[in-house]
Design an enzyme around this catalytic site. Structure first.
Site, PDB file in Angstrom:
ATOM      1  N   LYS A 110      14.423   8.475  11.650  1.00  0.00           N
ATOM      2  CA  LYS A 110      14.785   8.871  10.288  1.00  0.00           C
ATOM      3  C   LYS A 110      16.169   9.527  10.258  1.00  0.00           C
ATOM      4  O   LYS A 110      16.909   9.394   9.273  1.00  0.00           O
ATOM      5  CB  LYS A 110      13.726   9.797   9.705  1.00  0.00           C
ATOM      6  CG  LYS A 110      12.382   9.113   9.445  1.00  0.00           C
ATOM      7  CD  LYS A 110      12.507   7.935   8.500  1.00  0.00           C
ATOM      8  CE  LYS A 110      11.151   7.323   8.151  1.00  0.00           C
ATOM      9  NZ  LYS A 110      11.275   6.143   7.246  1.00  0.00           N
ATOM     10  N   LYS A 165       0.841  -1.195   0.000  1.00  0.00           N
ATOM     11  CA  LYS A 165       0.000   0.000   0.000  1.00  0.00           C
ATOM     12  C   LYS A 165       0.877   1.246   0.000  1.00  0.00           C
ATOM     13  O   LYS A 165       2.104   1.171   0.114  1.00  0.00           O
ATOM     14  CB  LYS A 165      -0.904   0.028   1.235  1.00  0.00           C
ATOM     15  CG  LYS A 165      -0.131   0.064   2.554  1.00  0.00           C
ATOM     16  CD  LYS A 165      -1.062   0.077   3.759  1.00  0.00           C
ATOM     17  CE  LYS A 165      -0.259   0.110   5.063  1.00  0.00           C
ATOM     18  NZ  LYS A 165      -1.137   0.152   6.253  1.00  0.00           N
ATOM     19  N   GLY A 166       0.251   2.397  -0.131  1.00  0.00           N
ATOM     20  CA  GLY A 166       0.932   3.674   0.014  1.00  0.00           C
ATOM     21  C   GLY A 166       2.072   3.902  -0.958  1.00  0.00           C
ATOM     22  O   GLY A 166       2.034   3.487  -2.118  1.00  0.00           O
ATOM     23  N   VAL A 203       3.029  12.974   1.506  1.00  0.00           N
ATOM     24  CA  VAL A 203       2.167  12.047   0.785  1.00  0.00           C
ATOM     25  C   VAL A 203       1.053  11.551   1.693  1.00  0.00           C
ATOM     26  O   VAL A 203       1.262  11.282   2.877  1.00  0.00           O
ATOM     27  CB  VAL A 203       2.992  10.846   0.265  1.00  0.00           C
ATOM     28  CG1 VAL A 203       2.097   9.864  -0.495  1.00  0.00           C
ATOM     29  CG2 VAL A 203       4.125  11.340  -0.623  1.00  0.00           C
ATOM     30  N   ASN A 237      11.414   0.811   2.001  1.00  0.00           N
ATOM     31  CA  ASN A 237      10.277   1.703   2.198  1.00  0.00           C
ATOM     32  C   ASN A 237       9.511   1.425   3.485  1.00  0.00           C
ATOM     33  O   ASN A 237       8.893   2.338   4.046  1.00  0.00           O
ATOM     34  CB  ASN A 237       9.323   1.584   1.001  1.00  0.00           C
ATOM     35  CG  ASN A 237       7.980   2.235   1.261  1.00  0.00           C
ATOM     36  OD1 ASN A 237       7.838   3.438   1.220  1.00  0.00           O
ATOM     37  ND2 ASN A 237       6.967   1.416   1.555  1.00  0.00           N
ATOM     38  N   ILE A 287       0.453   6.820   7.836  1.00  0.00           N
ATOM     39  CA  ILE A 287       1.269   7.432   8.881  1.00  0.00           C
ATOM     40  C   ILE A 287       0.756   8.814   9.266  1.00  0.00           C
ATOM     41  O   ILE A 287       0.793   9.199  10.439  1.00  0.00           O
ATOM     42  CB  ILE A 287       2.755   7.508   8.430  1.00  0.00           C
ATOM     43  CG1 ILE A 287       3.384   6.116   8.528  1.00  0.00           C
ATOM     44  CG2 ILE A 287       3.555   8.503   9.280  1.00  0.00           C
ATOM     45  CD1 ILE A 287       4.843   6.054   8.095  1.00  0.00           C
ATOM     46  N   ASN A 288       0.282   9.582   8.270  1.00  0.00           N
ATOM     47  CA  ASN A 288      -0.209  10.935   8.580  1.00  0.00           C
ATOM     48  C   ASN A 288      -1.728  11.042   8.523  1.00  0.00           C
ATOM     49  O   ASN A 288      -2.271  12.155   8.425  1.00  0.00           O
ATOM     50  CB  ASN A 288       0.432  11.982   7.652  1.00  0.00           C
ATOM     51  CG  ASN A 288       0.176  11.686   6.181  1.00  0.00           C
ATOM     52  OD1 ASN A 288      -0.928  11.355   5.785  1.00  0.00           O
ATOM     53  ND2 ASN A 288       1.213  11.825   5.371  1.00  0.00           N
ATOM     54  N   TYR A 319       9.721   9.157  15.477  1.00  0.00           N
ATOM     55  CA  TYR A 319       9.814   9.233  14.028  1.00  0.00           C
ATOM     56  C   TYR A 319      11.043  10.023  13.578  1.00  0.00           C
ATOM     57  O   TYR A 319      11.856   9.548  12.780  1.00  0.00           O
ATOM     58  CB  TYR A 319       8.540   9.853  13.456  1.00  0.00           C
ATOM     59  CG  TYR A 319       8.477   9.792  11.949  1.00  0.00           C
ATOM     60  CD1 TYR A 319       8.186   8.586  11.310  1.00  0.00           C
ATOM     61  CD2 TYR A 319       8.718  10.912  11.164  1.00  0.00           C
ATOM     62  CE1 TYR A 319       8.134   8.507   9.923  1.00  0.00           C
ATOM     63  CE2 TYR A 319       8.666  10.842   9.774  1.00  0.00           C
ATOM     64  CZ  TYR A 319       8.372   9.636   9.163  1.00  0.00           C
ATOM     65  OH  TYR A 319       8.334   9.561   7.786  1.00  0.00           O
ATOM     66  N   ARG A 372       4.506  -7.894   4.947  1.00  0.00           N
ATOM     67  CA  ARG A 372       4.475  -8.864   6.040  1.00  0.00           C
ATOM     68  C   ARG A 372       3.133  -9.572   6.134  1.00  0.00           C
ATOM     69  O   ARG A 372       3.047 -10.679   6.662  1.00  0.00           O
ATOM     70  CB  ARG A 372       4.799  -8.184   7.364  1.00  0.00           C
ATOM     71  CG  ARG A 372       3.842  -7.095   7.779  1.00  0.00           C
ATOM     72  CD  ARG A 372       4.290  -6.432   9.066  1.00  0.00           C
ATOM     73  NE  ARG A 372       3.404  -5.350   9.476  1.00  0.00           N
ATOM     74  CZ  ARG A 372       3.571  -4.630  10.575  1.00  0.00           C
ATOM     75  NH1 ARG A 372       4.601  -4.890  11.367  1.00  0.00           N
ATOM     76  NH2 ARG A 372       2.732  -3.663  10.876  1.00  0.00           N
TER      77      ARG A 372
END
Length: 256
Positions: free
Chosen positions: A178, A18-19, A207, A92, A211-212, A174, A40
């Site tokens: 990163k 996805k995404g 995007v 990713n 997550i957002n 987060y 997964r």
């Protein structure tokens, strides 16, 4: 190894059902690559495979939980049996974190985020590096975020324009994961200089993803643009760079 020398150009994308991961998978496959769609969740991975293959794309589900060493080893073994080499690895798979002030975030939550965003990337990269070394032009792309930039965080400056001047979210899990991923990127890039393998990090832009809460302004397909560009760089391409989406042909250079 059962694969032959005429194996097509091949890529692995983690977290690809996805995404942004799915967007990257589609774009690479549209360029004629055989893409292993890492996921997964078997049911979701196979569903994504069916949908993309229905469009005539050579996409193959690869069961891969980046936080499970056994899963990573089994994925590497399958590739050993099916292809002669790997041309691109796009790390990713990633998770977000809470919006709590850093001083209120449980350490266990930080560890959970690092397991996917940092340690998972290292595990997958190490397992698949032998396959990449057999490619005449191996590429590793790590999906990072401008929020992982120490330079921009310290200046409270977001060069991508998502956040106004003076605003830079202090997301402990987060952001720091990163930032660590960025350090991982540079470290591998330095080890692999001169081997033909190029290693770069990318901030795909704001995007709309889980997550957002899908508040992003770019589609996953738009967010896939720069990652695909870095995954298909020519032999004169850069290594050890941090590139962000800004709608220009090659993106903007971000500070580490």
């Amino acid at each position: 190894m059962s694969a032959t020398a005429d194996t097509p150009r091949t890529a692995v994308v983690t977290g690809a059902n996805k995404g942004i991961g799915r967007g990257i998978t589609r774009r690479l496959a549209e360029l004629g690559m055989r893409v292993y769609l890492g996921a997964r969740d078997e049911e979701r991975g196979l569903a994504a495979e069916r949908e993309l293959r229905a469009d005539g794309l050579d996409v193959r589900f690869l069961h891969l939980d980046v936080t499970d060493e056994t899963s990573v080893a089994q994925a590497a073994k399958r590739l050993e049996e099916e292809v002669s080499h790997l041309d691109a690895l796009v790390n990713n798979a990633g998770v977000g974190g809470s919006a709590l002030p850093p001083s209120q975030v449980p350490v266990a939550e930080v560890r959970r985020t690092y397991e996917t965003n940092v340690f998972g990337v290292i595990a997958v990269t190490n397992a698949l590096l032998p396959h990449l070394r057999r490619s005449p032009a191996g590429r590793i792309v790590n999906i990072s975020s401008v929020l992982g930039s120490l330079t921009h965080a310290a200046a409270l400056e977001d060069p991508t324009g998502v956040f106004p001047p003076g605003v830079f979210p202090a997301l402990l899990e987060y952001n720091t994961s990163k930032a660590a991923l960025n350090a991982v990127t540079v470290t591998y890039a330095n080890e692999l200089r001169g081997t033909g393998i190029l290693v770069n990090a990318v901030s795909p832009g704001f995007v709309a993803t889980d997550i957002n809460g899908h508040r992003g302004v770019l589609t996953p397909e738009e967010g896939a643009r720069i990652p695909v560009l870095l995954a298909t760089l020519g032999e004169d391409g850069p290594t050890g760079t941090f590139v962000g989406e800004d709608a220009t042909p090659t993106g903007q250079q971000l500070s580490w």
